[in-house]
Scaffold this active site. Structure first.
Site: not given
Length: 331
Positions: A62, A314
């Site tokens: 992110k 991720s």
């Protein structure tokens, strides 16, 4: 879904946007390592490469999109500050990027967000506004704060600069390891999946990009079946990054047109994948990040023997209590 060669709609981002994001992130974001495992290759019958975004700044991919968005703000927008809404990793990414750029960040987070992510977001200097995700609308709260305080809203996935920033993970992976036959990507709102799909198909036109979600957070599976975004009730899943209720308006058409498919796994399969990654590969990966490995280990996707498979891990911001539950379940 259709092949990228036969599709010509205008999408929110292009490969050039991803490359521009990579230039902005150079020397700021980590160029995360690629991991391999002979055991994983043997179990799956494929050559697997794992992009370790669990080792990214802020512990997840992110940071890429957040920094790419915030660095584009005007001087006046930076002075006023930003507001975001997130269950955790986007919160940390925005808070960290804001600190790097001298911007004040406010983040709307659910009351049941992992405590580790809440603590890290606060430590990066962000103001946290809590809400009940079962009864309140986080985006409405964030928009109200933006209007009241003159803040710039930084959405978690549905923005071109966010999407392009996330796509740099796939760009780096293919630059580092060469062409792949398949790419498996976790999907919540679709920022990572759409960005990686644009990057991967732009570099390797024949690649098959597969999104993976848990079976209780299957808004993407239902949306692709329906041909348009479908909204589901707040999902109950171990993967907190997949507690979104519907695909993004910008992310959905990219995945629909350029992607191969979206598949699902169970929470129990995710736990098994987390155990494999830590015990066999010494990689601490949070549930959302372990989802594509869960699909790999399930054997449900027919890759073709010996093909090269890329996986985006991720993030690695696993809450200690959750780790204990996964590795030491009660009777």
């Amino acid at each position: 879904m259709t092949s990228p060669q036969t599709t010509a709609p205008a999408f929110a981002i292009t490969l050039d946007d991803v490359r521009a994001a990579a230039e902005r992130l150079q020397g700021v974001a980590n160029r995360t390592p690629v991991a391999r495992s002979r055991t994983l290759d043997r179990l799956t019958g494929r050559r697997v490469v794992l992009k370790c975004e669990n080792l990214q700044r802020g512990g997840a991919f992110k940071f890429r999109g957040a920094y790419n968005r915030l660095v584009a703000l005007s001087t006046q927008e930076r002075e006023r500050g930003v507001v975001a809404f997130s269950s955790g990793n986007h919160a940390q990414g925005v808070a960290l990027a804001a600190r790097e750029l001298g911007i004040q960040a406010t983040v709307v987070m659910p009351t049941d967000a992992p405590s580790l992510k809440v603590a890290a977001t606060r430590e990066y200097g962000a103001e946290i506004v809590e809400y009940d995700r079962l009864t309140e609308d986080r985006e409405a709260i964030a928009r109200r704060l933006a209007d009241e305080r003159g803040l710039t809203l930084v959405p978690p996935y549905d923005h071109p600069l966010i999407m392009a920033g996330q796509g740099t993970a796939a760009l780096e992976l293919i630059e580092d390891v060469g062409p792949l036959d398949w790419l498996l990507v976790p999907v919540g709102g679709g920022g990572l999946l759409s960005g990686c799909t644009v990057a991967a198909t732009g570099l390797v036109p024949d690649i098959k990009v597969v999104g993976v979600e848990t079976d209780t957070s299957n808004d993407w599976e239902l949306s692709l079946q329906a041909g348009h975004p479908v909204r589901i009730p707040p999902p109950d899943t171990i993967a907190d990054g997949m507690r979104t209720q519907q695909p993004g308006a910008l992310t959905f058409p990219i995945v629909q047109q350029l992607g191969h498919s979206v598949m699902t796994v169970s929470d129990e399969e995710v736990k098994a994948a987390m155990r494999f990654l830590l015990l066999r590969m010494k990689l601490l990966v949070e549930p959302t990040g372990a989802v594509p490995v869960a699909l790999l280990l399930s054997g449900r996707l027919d890759f073709g023997e010996g093909q090269r498979v890329g996986v985006i891990l991720s993030g690695g911001n696993a809450d200690p209590a959750l780790i204990a539950e996964v590795f030491y379940p009660g009777p």
